[in-house]
Design a protein around this motif. Structure first.
Motif, PDB file in Angstrom:
ATOM      1  N   ASP A 131     -14.880  36.373  -8.593  1.00 19.41           N
ATOM      2  CA  ASP A 131     -14.324  35.020  -8.712  1.00 19.41           C
ATOM      3  C   ASP A 131     -14.654  34.189  -7.478  1.00 19.41           C
ATOM      4  N   GLU A 132     -14.556  34.801  -6.320  1.00 15.87           N
ATOM      5  CA  GLU A 132     -14.865  34.062  -5.089  1.00 15.87           C
ATOM      6  C   GLU A 132     -16.346  33.717  -5.018  1.00 15.87           C
ATOM      7  N   LEU A 133     -17.196  34.623  -5.503  1.00 20.35           N
ATOM      8  CA  LEU A 133     -18.631  34.368  -5.495  1.00 20.35           C
ATOM      9  C   LEU A 133     -18.981  33.183  -6.387  1.00 20.35           C
ATOM     10  N   LEU A 134     -18.384  33.146  -7.590  1.00 22.03           N
ATOM     11  CA  LEU A 134     -18.696  32.085  -8.540  1.00 22.03           C
ATOM     12  C   LEU A 134     -18.089  30.749  -8.126  1.00 22.03           C
ATOM     13  N   GLY A 157     -23.653  28.579 -12.714  1.00 24.08           N
ATOM     14  CA  GLY A 157     -24.910  28.030 -13.185  1.00 24.08           C
ATOM     15  C   GLY A 157     -26.119  28.628 -12.495  1.00 24.08           C
ATOM     16  N   LYS A 158     -25.888  29.291 -11.367  1.00 21.44           N
ATOM     17  CA  LYS A 158     -27.004  29.895 -10.636  1.00 21.44           C
ATOM     18  C   LYS A 158     -27.108  31.394 -10.918  1.00 21.44           C
ATOM     19  N   ILE A 159     -25.973  32.023 -11.164  1.00 14.65           N
ATOM     20  CA  ILE A 159     -25.981  33.423 -11.563  1.00 14.65           C
ATOM     21  C   ILE A 159     -25.215  33.551 -12.869  1.00 14.65           C
ATOM     22  N   LYS A 160     -25.546  34.546 -13.648  1.00 16.70           N
ATOM     23  CA  LYS A 160     -24.900  34.724 -14.940  1.00 16.70           C
ATOM     24  C   LYS A 160     -23.478  35.244 -14.744  1.00 16.70           C
ATOM     25  N   PRO A 161     -22.560  34.830 -15.616  1.00 19.87           N
ATOM     26  CA  PRO A 161     -21.201  35.353 -15.521  1.00 19.87           C
ATOM     27  C   PRO A 161     -21.173  36.822 -15.940  1.00 19.87           C
ATOM     28  N   GLY A 162     -20.135  37.506 -15.536  1.00 18.61           N
ATOM     29  CA  GLY A 162     -19.956  38.881 -15.983  1.00 18.61           C
ATOM     30  C   GLY A 162     -20.807  39.881 -15.226  1.00 18.61           C
ATOM     31  N   PHE A 163     -20.604  41.161 -15.582  1.00 17.01           N
ATOM     32  CA  PHE A 163     -21.314  42.253 -14.926  1.00 17.01           C
ATOM     33  C   PHE A 163     -21.590  43.303 -15.999  1.00 17.01           C
ATOM     34  N   ARG A 164     -22.853  43.696 -16.121  1.00 20.78           N
ATOM     35  CA  ARG A 164     -23.272  44.618 -17.165  1.00 20.78           C
ATOM     36  C   ARG A 164     -23.798  45.898 -16.532  1.00 20.78           C
ATOM     37  N   VAL A 165     -23.240  47.027 -16.975  1.00 21.09           N
ATOM     38  CA  VAL A 165     -23.561  48.312 -16.351  1.00 21.09           C
ATOM     39  C   VAL A 165     -23.921  49.329 -17.423  1.00 21.09           C
ATOM     40  N   LEU A 166     -24.914  50.162 -17.129  1.00 20.11           N
ATOM     41  CA  LEU A 166     -25.241  51.295 -18.000  1.00 20.11           C
ATOM     42  C   LEU A 166     -24.857  52.591 -17.299  1.00 20.11           C
ATOM     43  N   PHE A 167     -23.994  53.377 -17.931  1.00 15.59           N
ATOM     44  CA  PHE A 167     -23.709  54.742 -17.502  1.00 15.59           C
ATOM     45  C   PHE A 167     -24.555  55.659 -18.388  1.00 15.59           C
ATOM     46  N   HIS A 168     -25.411  56.474 -17.787  1.00 16.09           N
ATOM     47  CA  HIS A 168     -26.181  57.398 -18.624  1.00 16.09           C
ATOM     48  C   HIS A 168     -26.158  58.790 -18.011  1.00 16.09           C
ATOM     49  N   GLY A 169     -26.179  59.769 -18.880  1.00 16.77           N
ATOM     50  CA  GLY A 169     -26.137  61.154 -18.446  1.00 16.77           C
ATOM     51  C   GLY A 169     -25.524  62.030 -19.524  1.00 16.77           C
ATOM     52  N   PRO A 170     -25.551  63.350 -19.350  1.00 17.43           N
ATOM     53  CA  PRO A 170     -25.053  64.274 -20.369  1.00 17.43           C
ATOM     54  C   PRO A 170     -23.571  64.059 -20.669  1.00 17.43           C
ATOM     55  N   SER A 171     -23.145  64.496 -21.849  1.00 19.94           N
ATOM     56  CA  SER A 171     -21.732  64.426 -22.214  1.00 19.94           C
ATOM     57  C   SER A 171     -20.898  65.253 -21.243  1.00 19.94           C
TER      58      SER A 171
END
Length: 439
Positions: free
Chosen positions: A213-216, A223-237
């Motif tokens: 929030d402080e960054l935005l 408008g300069k960076i996209k909102p939100g944060f997208r993460v991929l967790f990958h690895g065995p069960s």
């Protein structure tokens, strides 16, 4: 001002409009005062968001069917002594609700009467940048094809219905309208055994949750960076992906919702997009963490278009990508294999975190973390030796301990026998199609 006084204010506002439009009486508009008893969530919301009198009326129009189903009929009937329809007022009948359900047309009439210029201004209360939309307070339901937008029902979000009527917000439940379930954990960060590089990636997520929030806003990066944060967790069960999501929510005081993809994906054209739209609309402007487990079932690689089904399957992926990129919160995708995820998604992740199978030192720590402190171990059991011989994940180890613990209790004992522990390990190996030689 409690709810009964709020309804009296709304009743007066509607009557004044009826007096002006139907009888030509020039009555003054009622005044709304921002005051009320401690704990009055409705008044607190109005005060904190600095709502104007017109905005208060819109809010109360959406709330009143949940408090007094005969409210509108009771006010209008005095002005229609011979009965009949009153199309200018708007409103529709529900399937079960016997009273009038307000629409955008109701809002236009109460706020603007038949003044065309003022009626056109009413639409601003339903624009994306208005507080009602930003905080997902209320909205206009999309009407039937070809019908005027303002004929859609005025809907107050269920969470705000709860807040204004009972003083607290209930958590959304898994349903066809909300294909997600809240998940929690009683465990702590110390119970999660991960490699250093994995922990470093998780700390990056924590930093975003704390300072986004402080960054935005503070740094004016909208408008300069996209909102939100997208993460991929990958690895065995069983390597801690779901537990990590739960712990992130627990320690940042955010609800974590695991998406039930079986309820999202539909064989019918357009239904998957509709289900996803409901989910993201509900999650908009909430401090939730959305967790897509086994995400490759819907985020998988797009296929070559051979028929109409392939075309629409690819459209679903494109739509999902669009909604995730525009979502302002944290979205975690979990997959057993990174290679299964469509490259068009991986390029858009803010972070990709690998969860590897634990090494021997980590397995020793997992065994010691999860073995019950009230139980004793057979003298034949050497935790270090078990951890060296048998390559198990944290989830496997928990299952083994559960099996051995139940066997021990069934014998009215508190000493876990080596045979029971090894049998539990064998069961875990068999589940994964592996062979194990008992020693």
């Amino acid at each position: 001002m409690n709810n009964s006084k709020a309804l009296e204010f709304l009743r007066k506002a509607i009557r004044n409009r009826l007096e002006k439009e139907m009888k030509g009486n020039n009555v003054p508009d009622p005044e709304f005062h921002f005051e009320g008893p401690n704990g009055a969530e409705l008044i607190r919301f109005i005060h904190e968001n600095k709502l104007t009198t017109s905005e208060v009326i819109v809010l109360l129009l959406a709330l009143v069917p949940h408090i007094d189903p005969g409210f509108f009929s009771g006010v209008i009937s005095a002005y229609l002594p011979n009965g009949g329809d009153f199309p200018e007022f708007g409103g529709v009948k529900g399937k079960n609700h016997r009273g009038i359900l307000p629409t955008g047309e109701t809002v236009m009439y109460v706020l603007a009467g038949m003044d065309v210029e003022k009626r056109m201004e009413v639409s601003r209360y339903f624009e994306e940048d208005h507080v009602f939309s930003r905080k997902s307070v209320l909205y206009l339901e999309r009407p039937g094809h070809g019908e005027p937008r303002m004929s859609g029902r005025l809907i107050l979000d269920e969470e705000y219905v709860d807040l204004f009527t009972s003083g607290k917000i209930s958590k959304p439940q898994l349903s066809s309208d909300f294909p997600a379930q809240r998940i929690t954990t009683e465990l702590e960060w110390g119970d999660l055994v991960l490699q250093e590089k994995t922990l470093s990636g998780i700390m990056e997520i924590e930093t975003w949750l704390k300072y986004s929030d402080e960054l935005l806003n503070g740094w004016q990066m909208h408008g300069k960076i996209k909102p939100g944060f997208r993460v991929l967790f990958h690895g065995p069960s069983g390597t801690g992906k779901t537990l990590t999501a739960c712990l992130l929510g627990k320690y940042t005081k955010r609800d974590v919702f695991r998406i039930d993809l079986s309820m999202v994906v539909s064989k019918y054209i357009g239904e998957t997009e509709k289900n996803l739209s409901k989910l993201f609309d509900k999650a908009a402007n909430k401090d939730w963490i959305l967790f897509f487990d086994e995400a490759d079932s819907i985020f998988g690689k797009r296929t070559t278009v051979r028929d109409a089904h392939d075309k629409y399957a690819n459209q679903e992926v494109s739509y999902l990508l669009q909604r995730i990129e525009s979502h302002a919160g944290l979205v975690i995708l979990a997959s057993n294999m990174k290679a299964n995820i469509d490259p068009s998604f991986t390029r858009r992740f803010n972070s990709i975190i690998e969860f590897e199978n634990p090494d021997m030192a980590e397995r020793i720590k997992l065994w010691k973390n999860y073995l019950p402190p009230v139980a004793k171990l057979d003298h034949k059991i050497k935790v270090e030796e078990i951890a060296r011989k048998y390559h198990l994940t944290g989830a496997n180890i928990v299952n083994v301990i559960q099996y051995a613990g139940l066997q021990t209790l069934g014998k009215n004992s508190k000493t876990i026998l080596a045979d029971d522990l090894l049998k539990g390990i064998q069961k875990e190996y068999e589940k994964e199609g592996k062979m194990m030689r008992l020693e």
